[in-house]
Scaffold this active site. Structure first.
Site, PDB file in Angstrom:
ATOM      1  N   HIS A  10      -1.602   1.165  -4.263  1.00  0.00           N
ATOM      2  CA  HIS A  10      -1.999   2.562  -4.053  1.00  0.00           C
ATOM      3  C   HIS A  10      -1.158   3.532  -4.894  1.00  0.00           C
ATOM      4  O   HIS A  10      -1.079   4.714  -4.582  1.00  0.00           O
ATOM      5  CB  HIS A  10      -1.899   2.931  -2.563  1.00  0.00           C
TER       6      HIS A  10
ATOM      7  N   GLN B  31       0.845  -1.194   0.000  1.00  0.00           N
ATOM      8  CA  GLN B  31       0.000   0.000   0.000  1.00  0.00           C
ATOM      9  C   GLN B  31       0.882   1.246   0.000  1.00  0.00           C
ATOM     10  O   GLN B  31       0.387   2.360  -0.094  1.00  0.00           O
ATOM     11  CB  GLN B  31      -0.874   0.027   1.260  1.00  0.00           C
TER      12      GLN B  31
HETATM   13  P1  OAD Z   1      -1.237   3.044   9.116  1.00  0.00           P
HETATM   14  O1  OAD Z   1      -0.549   4.291   9.537  1.00  0.00           O
HETATM   15  O2  OAD Z   1      -2.730   3.003   9.174  1.00  0.00           O
HETATM   16  O3  OAD Z   1      -0.718   1.809   9.984  1.00  0.00           O
HETATM   17  C1  OAD Z   1       0.641   1.582  10.178  1.00  0.00           C
HETATM   18  C2  OAD Z   1       0.788   0.354  11.051  1.00  0.00           C
HETATM   19  O4  OAD Z   1       2.164   0.096  11.184  1.00  0.00           O
HETATM   20  C3  OAD Z   1       0.212   0.503  12.469  1.00  0.00           C
HETATM   21  O5  OAD Z   1      -0.597  -0.619  12.773  1.00  0.00           O
HETATM   22  C4  OAD Z   1       1.456   0.556  13.362  1.00  0.00           C
HETATM   23  O6  OAD Z   1       1.255  -0.089  14.621  1.00  0.00           O
HETATM   24  C5  OAD Z   1       2.460  -0.228  12.524  1.00  0.00           C
HETATM   25  N1  OAD Z   1       3.866   0.156  12.759  1.00  0.00           N
HETATM   26  C6  OAD Z   1       4.388   1.357  13.084  1.00  0.00           C
HETATM   27  N2  OAD Z   1       5.712   1.294  13.189  1.00  0.00           N
HETATM   28  C7  OAD Z   1       6.071   0.003  12.922  1.00  0.00           C
HETATM   29  C8  OAD Z   1       7.316  -0.707  12.902  1.00  0.00           C
HETATM   30  N3  OAD Z   1       8.467  -0.121  13.148  1.00  0.00           N
HETATM   31  N4  OAD Z   1       7.273  -2.029  12.588  1.00  0.00           N
HETATM   32  C9  OAD Z   1       6.102  -2.655  12.334  1.00  0.00           C
HETATM   33  N5  OAD Z   1       4.914  -2.043  12.356  1.00  0.00           N
HETATM   34  C10 OAD Z   1       4.894  -0.724  12.644  1.00  0.00           C
HETATM   35  O7  OAD Z   1      -0.701   2.700   7.642  1.00  0.00           O
HETATM   36  P2  OAD Z   1      -1.308   1.691   6.550  1.00  0.00           P
HETATM   37  O8  OAD Z   1      -1.964   0.533   7.191  1.00  0.00           O
HETATM   38  O9  OAD Z   1      -0.238   1.449   5.553  1.00  0.00           O
HETATM   39  O10 OAD Z   1      -3.806   5.112   1.773  1.00  0.00           O
HETATM   40  O11 OAD Z   1      -2.404   2.610   5.894  1.00  0.00           O
HETATM   41  C11 OAD Z   1      -3.147   2.115   4.812  1.00  0.00           C
HETATM   42  C12 OAD Z   1      -3.500   3.222   3.864  1.00  0.00           C
HETATM   43  O12 OAD Z   1      -4.118   4.294   4.592  1.00  0.00           O
HETATM   44  C13 OAD Z   1      -2.327   3.912   3.199  1.00  0.00           C
HETATM   45  O13 OAD Z   1      -1.866   3.239   2.048  1.00  0.00           O
HETATM   46  C14 OAD Z   1      -2.873   5.251   2.853  1.00  0.00           C
HETATM   47  C15 OAD Z   1      -3.543   5.546   4.171  1.00  0.00           C
HETATM   48  O14 OAD Z   1      -4.537   6.452   4.197  1.00  0.00           O
HETATM   49  C16 OAD Z   1      -4.083   6.152   0.961  1.00  0.00           C
HETATM   50  O15 OAD Z   1      -3.532   7.244   1.063  1.00  0.00           O
HETATM   51  C17 OAD Z   1      -5.106   5.843  -0.083  1.00  0.00           C
END
Ligand code: OAD
Length: 231
Positions: free
Chosen positions: A106, A88
């Site tokens: 994305h 993503q």
């Molecule tokens: P999020 O910011 O929603 O989630 C990031 C996840 O990574 C969280 O569950 C954190 O706990 C975890 N995290 C943080 N640091 C970490 C580390 N060092 N190691 C492992 N995990 C860690 O991001 P996404 O799930 O990628 O879309 O968000 C999905 C989509 O929402 C994105 O692609 C974007 C956003 O809005 C669009 O812009 C269309």
């Protein structure tokens, strides 16, 4: 046949210095989604949207892949069957870490897209609303990223891969954005063993067979080592 499908999110790039979206102080605490990540926001204020993605493009260009990106590249190299990386993320850190054929559902910061004629090309580091399309010449250029309300890319291809998965892993994603958040259900329906690797359990944690909690630079290399040992 032990095909692996991996879904990654912002958490895998966090230790490369790129902010996530929903963690404390993340991108969505600093910017309104409606303003910078929707077609309506772009129509209202294209300069603001370009400046948001210009800043992210500069940041991503400076970032280095980390041990988690590199471990997935190693898995692709050493696993005897297909390893499909679906991300993503709009950064290029999987490719910089050595992964091949990454599916950017994305879109990517490296791409420009003309909303008039659909032409795609490599974006300049700084884009402006006045930039002409390199094919039709109209000033209707946008970052080639998927916004809320738009259909993610490569969905047929991704569902096809999920239907053949024996192992599915979601890495560094909060599981709050669909359709990616539902990929685990497709994988379960295909009979895959499922893993979540995240800093903390996500909202979808109950659906996974195995939960590996911790920073991606630690959990992912260990998970890859364990998989490669069992082959
Ligand atoms: P999020 O910011 O929603 O989630 C990031 C996840 O990574 C969280 O569950 C954190 O706990 C975890 N995290 C943080 N640091 C970490 C580390 N060092 N190691 C492992 N995990 C860690 O991001 P996404 O799930 O990628 O879309 O968000 C999905 C989509 O929402 C994105 O692609 C974007 C956003 O809005 C669009 O812009 C269309």
């Amino acid at each position: 046949m032990e095909k692996i499908v991996i879904l990654t999110g912002a958490g895998i790039s966090a230790e490369s210095g790129l902010g996530t979206f929903r963690d404390e102080g993340g991108l969505w605490a600093q910017h309104r989604i409606e303003d910078v990540a929707t077609p309506e926001g772009f129509a209202r204020n294209p300069a603001l949207v370009h400046s948001f993605y210009n800043a992210r493009r500069v940041q991503a260009a400076k970032a280095q892949p980390n041990a988690a990106h590199q471990a997935l590249a190693r898995l692709q190299r050493d696993w005897p069957d297909e390893v499909i990386v679906v991300t993503q993320n709009v950064d290029g850190l999987h490719e910089a870490g050595g992964s091949q054929d990454v599916i950017h559902m994305h879109g990517t910061l490296a791409g420009a897209l003309c909303s008039s004629c659909g032409h795609r090309w490599k974006s300049a580091e700084q884009m402006t609303p006045a930039d002409p399309c390199s094919r039709c010449g109209r000033p209707t250029v946008r970052p080639d990223v998927v916004w809320f309300g738009e259909m993610p890319y490569f969905m047929d291809e991704i569902y096809d891969h999920l239907s053949g998965a024996r192992i599915f892993a979601a890495i560094g994603t909060s599981g709050q954005v669909y359709p990616a958040a539902a990929f685990v259900h497709e994988a379960i329906a295909a009979g895959a063993q499922t893993f979540e690797l995240n800093l903390e359990p996500s909202t979808g944690v109950l659906h996974f067979d195995n939960i590996l909690t911790g920073p991606a630079t630690q959990t992912v290399p260990k998970w890859v080592d364990d998989l490669l040992k069992r082959r």
